[in-house]
Design a protein around this motif. Structure first.
Motif, short mmCIF file in Angstrom:
data_model
loop_
_atom_site.label_atom_id
_atom_site.label_comp_id
_atom_site.label_asym_id
_atom_site.label_seq_id
_atom_site.Cartn_x
_atom_site.Cartn_y
_atom_site.Cartn_z
N ASP A 23 129.73 -6.66 9.66
CA ASP A 23 128.82 -7.68 10.38
C ASP A 23 129.72 -8.44 11.05
O ASP A 23 128.66 -8.76 11.96
N SER A 24 131.05 -8.26 11.38
CA SER A 24 131.28 -8.50 12.52
C SER A 24 131.33 -8.35 13.33
O SER A 24 131.53 -9.21 14.87
N ARG A 25 131.24 -7.06 14.05
CA ARG A 25 130.63 -6.28 15.00
C ARG A 25 129.83 -6.95 15.25
O ARG A 25 129.13 -7.07 16.63
N ALA A 26 128.67 -6.72 14.50
CA ALA A 26 127.34 -7.14 15.24
C ALA A 26 127.11 -8.67 15.76
O ALA A 26 126.70 -9.04 16.46
N VAL A 27 128.32 -9.97 14.89
CA VAL A 27 128.20 -10.73 15.28
C VAL A 27 128.98 -10.86 16.56
O VAL A 27 128.47 -11.89 17.53
N VAL A 28 129.80 -10.08 16.70
CA VAL A 28 130.33 -10.00 18.75
C VAL A 28 129.72 -9.65 19.15
O VAL A 28 129.63 -9.91 20.56
N ASP A 29 129.49 -7.98 19.04
CA ASP A 29 127.87 -7.53 20.26
C ASP A 29 126.74 -8.81 20.16
O ASP A 29 126.98 -8.23 21.32
N GLU A 30 126.35 -8.87 19.07
CA GLU A 30 125.09 -9.90 19.25
C GLU A 30 125.76 -11.26 20.67
O GLU A 30 124.82 -11.03 21.26
N PHE A 31 126.99 -11.71 20.33
CA PHE A 31 127.68 -13.27 21.09
C PHE A 31 127.58 -12.73 22.43
O PHE A 31 127.18 -13.22 23.42
N LEU A 32 128.39 -10.79 22.78
CA LEU A 32 128.21 -10.69 24.34
C LEU A 32 127.29 -10.78 24.80
O LEU A 32 127.57 -10.88 26.27
N ARG A 33 126.21 -10.34 24.20
CA ARG A 33 124.89 -10.04 25.29
C ARG A 33 124.62 -11.45 25.55
O ARG A 33 123.70 -11.38 26.93
N GLY A 34 124.87 -12.07 24.59
CA GLY A 34 124.34 -13.06 25.53
C GLY A 34 125.14 -14.35 26.56
O GLY A 34 124.93 -15.37 26.84
N ASP A 35 126.70 -13.71 26.94
CA ASP A 35 127.79 -14.23 27.14
C ASP A 35 128.30 -13.15 27.63
O ASP A 35 129.34 -12.56 27.80
N PRO A 36 127.57 -12.89 29.70
CA PRO A 36 127.69 -11.61 30.21
C PRO A 36 129.35 -12.10 30.47
O PRO A 36 130.35 -10.53 31.28
#
Length: 145
Positions: A23-36
């Protein structure tokens, strides 16, 4: 809950080490897609060496034993406590054995004298408990420094 850059930065070391939950990995991945821009900075930080801490396999058991000794005292201190408890019980048993005789003597208004054995055991018990309390106080005081 709103995920911020600070939250992602805090999770990043776990993410890189592979210790973050799915779940934490998914949150980080999702956030980093929106903040290059943050994704680029964090990817650059991957090259920094990671400090690996290794502990001997029995370190946790030794830490637990040290904690137990601080709470209960060392082996010799636990032995002193056992001795003090035993001599106290022994003193009460001997006092109970002589109590009927002592009450009879007191009832007849004669001078009451405790048997030397009971007096000796009582004195040893008091000295043992006082020594135990003083030593336990010193052990705990030293541990808290």
């Amino acid at each position: 809950m709103k995920i911020t850059r600070n939250v992602v930065s805090d999770l990043w070391p776990l993410y890189v080490a592979g210790e973050a939950s799915p779940d934490s990995r998914a949150v980080v991945d999702e956030f980093l897609r929106g903040d290059p821009e943050l994704a680029r900075r964090l990817e650059e930080s991957r090259d920094f060496p990671v400090a690996m801490v290794s502990m001997p396999p029995d370190e946790e058991a030794r830490a637990l034993a040290r904690t137990r000794d601080l709470i209960l005292g060392g082996k010799w201190l636990r032995g002193l406590r056992l001795f003090a408890a035993a001599i106290t019980v022994l003193g009460f048993l001997h006092l109970a054995k002589y109590s009927e005789e002592l009450f009879r003597i007191a009832r007849d208004s004669q001078r009451v004298e405790f048997p030397d054995r009971v007096a000796f055991e009582a004195a040893v018990a008091v000295v043992s408990w006082l020594t135990y309390m003083i030593m336990m106080h010193r052990v705990r005081e030293r541990a808290l420094r």
